[in-house]
Design a protein around this motif. Sequence first.
Motif, PDB file in Angstrom:
ATOM      1  N   THR A 327       0.683  -1.382   0.108  1.00  0.00           N
ATOM      2  CA  THR A 327       0.148   0.009   0.106  1.00  0.00           C
ATOM      3  C   THR A 327       1.109   1.221   0.024  1.00  0.00           C
ATOM      4  OG1 THR A 327      -1.528  -1.274   1.211  1.00  0.00           O
ATOM      5  CG2 THR A 327      -1.999   1.133   1.259  1.00  0.00           C
ATOM      6  N   TYR A 328       0.410   2.049  -0.807  1.00  0.00           N
ATOM      7  CA  TYR A 328       1.166   3.477  -0.971  1.00  0.00           C
ATOM      8  C   TYR A 328      -0.051   4.619  -0.620  1.00  0.00           C
ATOM      9  CZ  TYR A 328       5.229   2.033  -3.639  1.00  0.00           C
ATOM     10  OH  TYR A 328       6.310   1.424  -4.077  1.00  0.00           O
ATOM     11  N   GLU A 329       0.190   5.090   0.632  1.00  0.00           N
ATOM     12  CA  GLU A 329      -0.969   6.157   0.750  1.00  0.00           C
ATOM     13  C   GLU A 329      -2.204   5.938   0.200  1.00  0.00           C
ATOM     14  OE1 GLU A 329       1.090   9.573  -1.107  1.00  0.00           O
ATOM     15  OE2 GLU A 329       2.836   9.468   0.477  1.00  0.00           O
ATOM     16  N   GLY A 330      -2.885   4.674   0.560  1.00  0.00           N
ATOM     17  CA  GLY A 330      -4.121   4.302   0.435  1.00  0.00           C
ATOM     18  C   GLY A 330      -4.306   3.640  -0.893  1.00  0.00           C
ATOM     19  N   HIS A 331      -3.241   3.660  -1.757  1.00  0.00           N
ATOM     20  CA  HIS A 331      -3.183   3.105  -3.117  1.00  0.00           C
ATOM     21  C   HIS A 331      -2.765   1.656  -3.055  1.00  0.00           C
ATOM     22  CE1 HIS A 331      -2.610   2.423  -7.312  1.00  0.00           C
ATOM     23  NE2 HIS A 331      -1.219   2.275  -7.105  1.00  0.00           N
ATOM     24  N   GLN A 332      -3.533   0.690  -3.335  1.00  0.00           N
ATOM     25  CA  GLN A 332      -3.048  -0.720  -2.918  1.00  0.00           C
ATOM     26  C   GLN A 332      -2.795  -1.389  -4.388  1.00  0.00           C
ATOM     27  OE1 GLN A 332      -5.958  -3.128  -1.021  1.00  0.00           O
ATOM     28  NE2 GLN A 332      -5.041  -2.338   0.926  1.00  0.00           N
ATOM     29  N   ASP A 351       2.101  -3.390 -17.592  1.00  0.00           N
ATOM     30  CA  ASP A 351       1.995  -2.290 -18.059  1.00  0.00           C
ATOM     31  C   ASP A 351       2.887  -1.390 -16.964  1.00  0.00           C
ATOM     32  OD1 ASP A 351       0.692  -3.033 -20.368  1.00  0.00           O
ATOM     33  OD2 ASP A 351      -1.379  -2.670 -19.513  1.00  0.00           O
ATOM     34  N   SER A 352       2.983  -0.124 -17.581  1.00  0.00           N
ATOM     35  CA  SER A 352       3.670   0.862 -16.597  1.00  0.00           C
ATOM     36  C   SER A 352       2.757   1.129 -15.378  1.00  0.00           C
ATOM     37  CB  SER A 352       3.862   2.226 -17.364  1.00  0.00           C
ATOM     38  OG  SER A 352       4.457   3.062 -16.990  1.00  0.00           O
ATOM     39  N   GLY A 353       3.281   1.184 -14.335  1.00  0.00           N
ATOM     40  CA  GLY A 353       2.431   1.441 -12.973  1.00  0.00           C
ATOM     41  C   GLY A 353       1.712  -0.011 -12.443  1.00  0.00           C
ATOM     42  N   THR A 354       2.165  -0.908 -12.947  1.00  0.00           N
ATOM     43  CA  THR A 354       1.456  -2.170 -12.399  1.00  0.00           C
ATOM     44  C   THR A 354       2.225  -2.673 -11.402  1.00  0.00           C
ATOM     45  OG1 THR A 354       2.816  -3.469 -14.027  1.00  0.00           O
ATOM     46  CG2 THR A 354       0.194  -2.938 -14.489  1.00  0.00           C
ATOM     47  N   GLY A 355       3.272  -2.112 -11.006  1.00  0.00           N
ATOM     48  CA  GLY A 355       4.058  -2.546  -9.528  1.00  0.00           C
ATOM     49  C   GLY A 355       5.274  -3.533  -9.768  1.00  0.00           C
ATOM     50  N   LYS A 356       5.952  -3.369 -10.725  1.00  0.00           N
ATOM     51  CA  LYS A 356       7.075  -4.327 -11.016  1.00  0.00           C
ATOM     52  C   LYS A 356       8.042  -3.745 -10.094  1.00  0.00           C
ATOM     53  CE  LYS A 356       7.197  -3.177 -15.408  1.00  0.00           C
ATOM     54  NZ  LYS A 356       6.057  -2.589 -15.582  1.00  0.00           N
ATOM     55  N   SER A 357       8.572  -2.327 -10.021  1.00  0.00           N
ATOM     56  CA  SER A 357       9.616  -1.990  -9.311  1.00  0.00           C
ATOM     57  C   SER A 357       9.362  -2.223  -7.962  1.00  0.00           C
ATOM     58  CB  SER A 357       9.935  -0.506  -9.591  1.00  0.00           C
ATOM     59  OG  SER A 357      10.239  -0.332 -10.956  1.00  0.00           O
ATOM     60  N   THR A 358       7.812  -1.877  -7.651  1.00  0.00           N
ATOM     61  CA  THR A 358       7.354  -2.065  -6.172  1.00  0.00           C
ATOM     62  C   THR A 358       7.648  -3.530  -5.871  1.00  0.00           C
ATOM     63  OG1 THR A 358       5.833  -0.381  -6.419  1.00  0.00           O
ATOM     64  CG2 THR A 358       5.520  -1.664  -4.723  1.00  0.00           C
ATOM     65  N   LEU A 359       7.409  -4.502  -6.538  1.00  0.00           N
ATOM     66  CA  LEU A 359       7.672  -5.811  -6.105  1.00  0.00           C
ATOM     67  C   LEU A 359       9.183  -6.083  -5.906  1.00  0.00           C
ATOM     68  CD1 LEU A 359       6.396  -8.801  -5.776  1.00  0.00           C
ATOM     69  CD2 LEU A 359       7.109  -9.144  -8.166  1.00  0.00           C
ATOM     70  N   ALA A 395      19.179  -1.438  -9.638  1.00  0.00           N
ATOM     71  CA  ALA A 395      18.012  -0.294  -9.617  1.00  0.00           C
ATOM     72  C   ALA A 395      17.802   0.536 -10.968  1.00  0.00           C
ATOM     73  CB  ALA A 395      18.135   0.492  -8.513  1.00  0.00           C
ATOM     74  N   GLN A 396      16.890   1.110 -11.290  1.00  0.00           N
ATOM     75  CA  GLN A 396      16.714   1.925 -12.520  1.00  0.00           C
ATOM     76  C   GLN A 396      17.724   3.068 -12.516  1.00  0.00           C
ATOM     77  OE1 GLN A 396      12.779   3.340 -13.604  1.00  0.00           O
ATOM     78  NE2 GLN A 396      11.893   1.132 -13.866  1.00  0.00           N
ATOM     79  N   ASP A 397      17.724   3.589 -11.497  1.00  0.00           N
ATOM     80  CA  ASP A 397      18.927   4.793 -11.407  1.00  0.00           C
ATOM     81  C   ASP A 397      19.858   4.020 -10.462  1.00  0.00           C
ATOM     82  OD1 ASP A 397      17.149   4.427  -9.151  1.00  0.00           O
ATOM     83  OD2 ASP A 397      16.910   6.518  -8.589  1.00  0.00           O
ATOM     84  N   GLY A 504      11.537  -6.102 -17.767  1.00  0.00           N
ATOM     85  CA  GLY A 504      12.262  -5.575 -19.295  1.00  0.00           C
ATOM     86  C   GLY A 504      10.924  -5.269 -19.883  1.00  0.00           C
ATOM     87  N   HIS A 505      11.233  -4.150 -20.591  1.00  0.00           N
ATOM     88  CA  HIS A 505      10.380  -3.376 -21.538  1.00  0.00           C
ATOM     89  C   HIS A 505      10.784  -3.767 -23.240  1.00  0.00           C
ATOM     90  CE1 HIS A 505       7.155  -1.572 -19.194  1.00  0.00           C
ATOM     91  NE2 HIS A 505       8.234  -1.014 -18.537  1.00  0.00           N
ATOM     92  N   ASN A 506      10.039  -3.993 -23.702  1.00  0.00           N
ATOM     93  CA  ASN A 506      10.438  -4.175 -25.438  1.00  0.00           C
ATOM     94  C   ASN A 506      11.724  -4.836 -25.735  1.00  0.00           C
ATOM     95  OD1 ASN A 506       8.559  -1.959 -25.637  1.00  0.00           O
ATOM     96  ND2 ASN A 506       9.794  -0.309 -25.073  1.00  0.00           N
TER      97      ASN A 506
HETATM   98  N1  LIG Z   1       7.051   6.408  -3.220  1.00  0.00           N
HETATM   99  C1  LIG Z   1       5.757   5.986  -3.707  1.00  0.00           C
HETATM  100  N2  LIG Z   1       4.646   6.579  -3.144  1.00  0.00           N
HETATM  101  C2  LIG Z   1       3.550   6.392  -3.557  1.00  0.00           C
HETATM  102  N3  LIG Z   1       3.338   5.786  -4.790  1.00  0.00           N
HETATM  103  C3  LIG Z   1       4.128   5.159  -5.391  1.00  0.00           C
HETATM  104  C4  LIG Z   1       5.366   5.193  -4.819  1.00  0.00           C
HETATM  105  N4  LIG Z   1       6.421   4.357  -5.804  1.00  0.00           N
HETATM  106  C5  LIG Z   1       5.370   3.884  -6.884  1.00  0.00           C
HETATM  107  N5  LIG Z   1       4.158   4.193  -6.420  1.00  0.00           N
HETATM  108  C6  LIG Z   1       2.906   3.997  -7.195  1.00  0.00           C
HETATM  109  O1  LIG Z   1       2.644   2.648  -7.274  1.00  0.00           O
HETATM  110  C7  LIG Z   1       2.509   1.988  -8.473  1.00  0.00           C
HETATM  111  C8  LIG Z   1       3.370   1.232  -9.159  1.00  0.00           C
HETATM  112  O2  LIG Z   1       4.790   1.538  -9.256  1.00  0.00           O
HETATM  113  P1  LIG Z   1       5.942   0.973  -9.753  1.00  0.00           P
HETATM  114  O3  LIG Z   1       7.268   1.787  -9.781  1.00  0.00           O
HETATM  115  O4  LIG Z   1       6.302  -0.325  -9.033  1.00  0.00           O
HETATM  116  O5  LIG Z   1       5.378   0.559 -11.283  1.00  0.00           O
HETATM  117  P2  LIG Z   1       6.180  -0.260 -12.479  1.00  0.00           P
HETATM  118  O6  LIG Z   1       5.293  -1.450 -12.870  1.00  0.00           O
HETATM  119  O7  LIG Z   1       7.643  -0.668 -12.107  1.00  0.00           O
HETATM  120  O8  LIG Z   1       6.199   0.934 -13.390  1.00  0.00           O
HETATM  121  P3  LIG Z   1       7.201   1.423 -14.736  1.00  0.00           P
HETATM  122  O9  LIG Z   1       7.160   0.031 -15.801  1.00  0.00           O
HETATM  123  O10 LIG Z   1       6.554   2.555 -15.044  1.00  0.00           O
HETATM  124  O11 LIG Z   1       8.515   1.392 -13.911  1.00  0.00           O
HETATM  125  C9  LIG Z   1       2.509   3.260  -9.601  1.00  0.00           C
HETATM  126  O12 LIG Z   1       0.984   3.726  -9.629  1.00  0.00           O
HETATM  127  C10 LIG Z   1       2.979   4.511  -8.668  1.00  0.00           C
HETATM  128  O13 LIG Z   1       2.373   5.686  -9.097  1.00  0.00           O
END
Ligand SMILES: Nc1ncnc2c1ncn2[C@@H]1O[C@H](COP(=O)(O)OP(=O)(O)OP(=O)(O)O)[C@@H](O)[C@H]1O
Length: 523
Positions: A327-332, A351-359, A395-397, A504-506
């Motif tokens: 969970t990120y500030e209410g967003h699950q 897709d972008s934003g599906t939570g790959k980096s978060t995982l 990491a990406q960066d 990985g993308h593309n």
């Molecule tokens: N530190 C954070 N605080 C709040 N929300 C976050 C934070 N980091 C990521 N998010 C949100 O969590 C969701 C998943 O982010 P994440 O970076 O894991 O996606 P991703 O699949 O790796 O995206 P991309 O392919 O664009 O790198 C996104 O909606 C993002 O806005």
Amino acid sequence: MSLRSLFKINTFRAGLLVIIYLVYSYAGTTSAFLFRYALNSLINKSLSNFIYWCIAEILIAMVSSLLLAYGTYLFNKQIQQYIHAIRDKIIHHHYQNNNTKVAEIQNILNNNMKTLADEYAKPWLIILSSTLMIMMSSGLLLSMNWTLVVAVVITCFIVILLPRLTQKYTAQATRIASQKNAVFLKTVADWFSGLNVLRRYHAINRLQNVLNQSSGKLADANEKKQKALSTADGLNGVGNSIGQVGIILWGGLLFFHHQLDLGGWLVASNFASSIFDELWDVIDSITQIKATKDLRTELHTLTQDTETDTEEDASPVAISVKGLVITYEGHQIRYPDFTIKACDKVLLSGDSGTGKSTLLKAILGKLQPTAGSIEYYDEKEELIIPNYRQIGYVAQDGVLFPDTIANNVTMFQHYPESQLNKVIDSVELTNDLAKFPQGVNTTINLDNLNVSGGQQQKIILARAKLKRQNLLLLDEPTSAIDSKTSAKIIKSLLASDQTIIMIGHNLLPEVQKLFDYRINLSR
Ligand SMILES: Nc1ncnc2c1ncn2[C@@H]1O[C@H](COP(=O)(O)OP(=O)(O)OP(=O)(O)O)[C@@H](O)[C@H]1O
């Protein structure tokens, strides 16, 4: 953060300092006391005696000044050694705990250390020197007339009680000023790191607004801190004035009752005046020291030993994810259940934003699950509590350091040259290095970056490959590298027996086929 630790940092020097200040204060007060005889010689019209006492006074005053200069030098040396030792511990603490922001560390190592030196350590020197001066002056007053000492003691009480009224107020104001300073430094760090982007988008107004706001709050907090300190100073000053005039009056009465000569009256008035000045300095120093209490408590926590590196074991090779929710500030973000076995090569897509980096961050222990779990297994397929530092991560960066390319790859560890060259070759960096006159010994310039985005990724990948951890997480590691070279690098990466999870993308279809399977995340 105590007087004892300041003393113990170099016990011999600290002892020498006390002796120097003892002699300095004795010489200083004796020199002032001799004025009594000089003045009485003048009143008695004895020129030779007058010159004799003046010369004695000058000589002793010179010794006193030289001792003060040497004592101050020694004390500053002691403070620097003390600050250096604390900084060292704080750096160690932050090395062990990776949850502190850079701006916070900067504030602690720079601003807070300066506050500690100026408002904690230096006031102790003032207390030492002033207390000795007060004791010597009181002794000499006593030798003239004991009632003078009683009068000084009574007025001292008034001087001591007044500052107690302001202590809490000054402590709070100092703490708030330090917090606002930390916020200001963080704002500067956050916004100036993206200065080029702001310039590109002509966003100077936004930059100015944000910095003005933060700077305004800092100025306001500093103003309040100064107001609190000035109020405390003002109250101390009132007590001081009462004391000084009282003694002049009492000495005058003794003179009129023939219990004190004129020289004695003048010297007594001077001593009383210096006692109150010194007492004022002592109280001011105590107020300053007390105002740093919160800061010292915070620094004390930071200098305590924290968890130590446990590099030996707990290195995971496989993971199992069950019912995971972050969970990120209410967003699950909800994840599917999956198990990754030892040596699996997994492509993580979605897709972008599906939570790959978060995982990946959750696997690294940087984010705590709101629900569900991530289980880690070792080579014997036993469930373990992992040492997160044993998990490789690109990491990406990725971070580079202002050192040679070789050191950025080896991370300052020793590896045989052949092994280093091999890993550099495997990430396709050899041809890039040939363009630098100093090759692998080229120093990376972080201010004016002398390596391209793709070269940066290659260096960071080489670092991860050389370290060779059982479980390696890669977040778009070749995004800045052309697809042909990228394919070669990924092929070489996947040829290892590590467990690899790569976002990985593309990717070219033939590269995608190199993975054992894919985990696709969807919204
Ligand atoms: N530190 C954070 N605080 C709040 N929300 C976050 C934070 N980091 C990521 N998010 C949100 O969590 C969701 C998943 O982010 P994440 O970076 O894991 O996606 P991703 O699949 O790796 O995206 P991309 O392919 O664009 O790198 C996104 O909606 C993002 O806005």
